[in-house]
Design an enzyme around this catalytic site. Structure first.
Site, PDB file in Angstrom:
ATOM      1  N   HIS A   1      -2.411  -5.277   1.601  1.00 60.81           N
ATOM      2  CA  HIS A   1      -3.698  -5.947   1.407  1.00 60.81           C
ATOM      3  C   HIS A   1      -3.416  -7.405   1.089  1.00 60.81           C
ATOM      4  O   HIS A   1      -2.428  -7.719   0.431  1.00 60.81           O
ATOM      5  CB  HIS A   1      -4.465  -5.329   0.219  1.00 60.81           C
ATOM      6  CG  HIS A   1      -5.626  -6.194  -0.222  1.00 60.81           C
ATOM      7  ND1 HIS A   1      -6.861  -6.130   0.374  1.00 60.81           N
ATOM      8  CD2 HIS A   1      -5.701  -7.189  -1.145  1.00 60.81           C
ATOM      9  CE1 HIS A   1      -7.655  -7.037  -0.192  1.00 60.81           C
ATOM     10  NE2 HIS A   1      -6.976  -7.695  -1.111  1.00 60.81           N
TER      11      HIS A   1
ATOM     12  N   GLU B   1      -9.774 -10.906  -7.399  1.00 62.49           N
ATOM     13  CA  GLU B   1      -8.850  -9.771  -7.238  1.00 62.49           C
ATOM     14  C   GLU B   1      -7.674  -9.873  -8.208  1.00 62.49           C
ATOM     15  O   GLU B   1      -7.222  -8.854  -8.753  1.00 62.49           O
ATOM     16  CB  GLU B   1      -8.370  -9.706  -5.784  1.00 62.49           C
ATOM     17  CG  GLU B   1      -9.507  -9.336  -4.840  1.00 62.49           C
ATOM     18  CD  GLU B   1      -9.149  -9.349  -3.360  1.00 62.49           C
ATOM     19  OE1 GLU B   1     -10.035  -9.024  -2.542  1.00 62.49           O
ATOM     20  OE2 GLU B   1      -7.991  -9.669  -3.015  1.00 62.49           O
TER      21      GLU B   1
ATOM     22  N   LYS C   1       0.819  -1.216   0.000  1.00 66.41           N
ATOM     23  CA  LYS C   1       0.000   0.000   0.000  1.00 66.41           C
ATOM     24  C   LYS C   1       0.860   1.278   0.000  1.00 66.41           C
ATOM     25  O   LYS C   1       2.067   1.229   0.242  1.00 66.41           O
ATOM     26  CB  LYS C   1      -0.930  -0.033   1.225  1.00 66.41           C
ATOM     27  CG  LYS C   1      -1.986  -1.151   1.166  1.00 66.41           C
ATOM     28  CD  LYS C   1      -2.975  -1.022   2.318  1.00 66.41           C
ATOM     29  CE  LYS C   1      -4.041  -2.101   2.257  1.00 66.41           C
ATOM     30  NZ  LYS C   1      -5.063  -1.926   3.330  1.00 66.41           N
TER      31      LYS C   1
ATOM     32  N   ASN D   1      -2.110   0.512   6.694  1.00 65.96           N
ATOM     33  CA  ASN D   1      -1.651  -0.753   7.274  1.00 65.96           C
ATOM     34  C   ASN D   1      -0.838  -1.616   6.302  1.00 65.96           C
ATOM     35  O   ASN D   1      -0.840  -2.837   6.400  1.00 65.96           O
ATOM     36  CB  ASN D   1      -2.820  -1.515   7.909  1.00 65.96           C
ATOM     37  CG  ASN D   1      -3.873  -1.917   6.906  1.00 65.96           C
ATOM     38  OD1 ASN D   1      -3.749  -1.618   5.715  1.00 65.96           O
ATOM     39  ND2 ASN D   1      -4.899  -2.595   7.369  1.00 65.96           N
TER      40      ASN D   1
ATOM     41  N   TYR E   1     -12.562  -2.052  -3.869  1.00 63.25           N
ATOM     42  CA  TYR E   1     -13.074  -2.084  -2.492  1.00 63.25           C
ATOM     43  C   TYR E   1     -14.598  -1.953  -2.437  1.00 63.25           C
ATOM     44  O   TYR E   1     -15.138  -1.589  -1.387  1.00 63.25           O
ATOM     45  CB  TYR E   1     -12.409  -0.990  -1.655  1.00 63.25           C
ATOM     46  CG  TYR E   1     -11.036  -1.366  -1.129  1.00 63.25           C
ATOM     47  CD1 TYR E   1     -10.871  -2.454  -0.258  1.00 63.25           C
ATOM     48  CD2 TYR E   1      -9.902  -0.644  -1.472  1.00 63.25           C
ATOM     49  CE1 TYR E   1      -9.626  -2.802   0.238  1.00 63.25           C
ATOM     50  CE2 TYR E   1      -8.644  -0.981  -0.977  1.00 63.25           C
ATOM     51  CZ  TYR E   1      -8.519  -2.063  -0.110  1.00 63.25           C
ATOM     52  OH  TYR E   1      -7.282  -2.408   0.387  1.00 63.25           O
TER      53      TYR E   1
HETATM   54  P1  DAT Z   1      -8.062  -6.475   5.888  1.00 63.06           P
HETATM   55  O1  DAT Z   1      -7.273  -5.491   5.042  1.00 63.06           O
HETATM   56  O2  DAT Z   1      -7.267  -6.953   7.073  1.00 63.06           O
HETATM   57  O3  DAT Z   1      -8.638  -7.605   5.079  1.00 63.06           O
HETATM   58  P2  DAT Z   1     -10.753  -5.320   5.950  1.00 63.06           P
HETATM   59  O4  DAT Z   1     -11.009  -6.113   4.711  1.00 63.06           O
HETATM   60  O5  DAT Z   1     -11.713  -5.460   7.083  1.00 63.06           O
HETATM   61  O6  DAT Z   1      -9.278  -5.658   6.525  1.00 63.06           O
HETATM   62  O7  DAT Z   1     -10.668  -3.772   5.594  1.00 63.06           O
HETATM   63  C1  DAT Z   1     -10.052  -3.341   4.405  1.00 63.06           C
HETATM   64  C2  DAT Z   1      -9.200  -2.135   4.709  1.00 63.06           C
HETATM   65  O8  DAT Z   1     -10.026  -1.063   5.127  1.00 63.06           O
HETATM   66  C3  DAT Z   1      -8.191  -2.322   5.845  1.00 63.06           C
HETATM   67  O9  DAT Z   1      -7.002  -2.961   5.431  1.00 63.06           O
HETATM   68  C4  DAT Z   1      -7.959  -0.901   6.278  1.00 63.06           C
HETATM   69  C5  DAT Z   1      -9.340  -0.267   6.097  1.00 63.06           C
HETATM   70  N1  DAT Z   1     -10.093  -0.299   7.356  1.00 63.06           N
HETATM   71  C6  DAT Z   1     -10.693  -1.371   7.916  1.00 63.06           C
HETATM   72  N2  DAT Z   1     -11.297  -1.050   9.063  1.00 63.06           N
HETATM   73  C7  DAT Z   1     -11.059   0.278   9.252  1.00 63.06           C
HETATM   74  C8  DAT Z   1     -11.401   1.220  10.261  1.00 63.06           C
HETATM   75  N3  DAT Z   1     -12.124   0.871  11.328  1.00 63.06           N
HETATM   76  N4  DAT Z   1     -10.975   2.509  10.106  1.00 63.06           N
HETATM   77  C9  DAT Z   1     -10.260   2.883   9.025  1.00 63.06           C
HETATM   78  N5  DAT Z   1      -9.889   2.039   8.013  1.00 63.06           N
HETATM   79  C10 DAT Z   1     -10.286   0.759   8.145  1.00 63.06           C
HETATM   80 MG    MG Z   2     -10.061  -7.586   3.585  1.00 60.34          MG
END
Ligand code: DAT
Ligand code: MG
Length: 140
Positions: free
Chosen positions: A117, A128, A11, A114, A51
């Site tokens: 992905h 994807e 990212k 973070n 997304y």
């Molecule tokens: P992951 O990337 O671990 O699969 P996810 O699919 O639940 O997590 O969410 C996708 C992305 O969205 C994640 O990497 C970062 C962002 N995200 C998730 N929860 C968030 C939150 N509470 N606040 C801000 N960004 C968030």
């Molecule tokens: Mg995810």
């Protein structure tokens, strides 16, 4: 355990800090092989399409803006049980909850920024991978 593929993104917070190699090294050391890789600057259309599953979440706008803010590196990773192996080395979404030695624990800045992905299922990995790669761009 079968050799399978998963989809990864390094990212913007990582490319900005010149961590593409450091992150890739952790993926490789976890037993994953990079069989396709390209650096792209996502368009809004790509970020919102990729997304789309999160479009109703309160952080969707922030997430898409972040993913378009700087270049990313999209990758196809191959290895035994690649989806789970990648999720394990990535660590929890929120780096505060991520286990020691994981990519997010070592490198992530926040729950949004973070670092990586990774697909969450083999079914989603296929979708994807197809979103960003043509079959001939993947060399196993
Ligand atoms: P992951 O990337 O671990 O699969 P996810 O699919 O639940 O997590 O969410 C996708 C992305 O969205 C994640 O990497 C970062 C962002 N995200 C998730 N929860 C968030 C939150 N509470 N606040 C801000 N960004 C968030
Ligand atoms: Mg995810």
């Amino acid at each position: 355990m079968a050799v399978t593929r998963t989809f990864s993104i390094i990212k913007p917070d990582a490319t900005r800090r010149n961590l593409t190699g450091a992150v890739t090294k952790m993926l490789e050391e976890a037993g994953l092989r990079v069989v396709a890789s390209k650096r792209i600057h996502m368009t809004r259309e790509q970020a919102e399409g990729f997304y789309a599953v999160h479009s109703e979440r309160p952080f969707f706008g922030e997430l898409c803006d972040f993913m378009m803010s700087e270049p990313v590196v999209v990758q196809v990773l191959e290895g035994e049980d690649a989806v789970t192996r990648n999720r394990d080395i990535m660590g929890a979404t929120n780096p505060a909850d991520a286990a020691p030695g994981t990519i997010r624990k070592e490198h992530a800045l926040s729950i949004g920024e973070n670092t990586v992905h990774g697909s969450d299922s083999e079914e989603n990995a296929k979708i994807e991978i197809d979103f960003f790669f043509k079959p001939e761009e993947i060399v196993g």
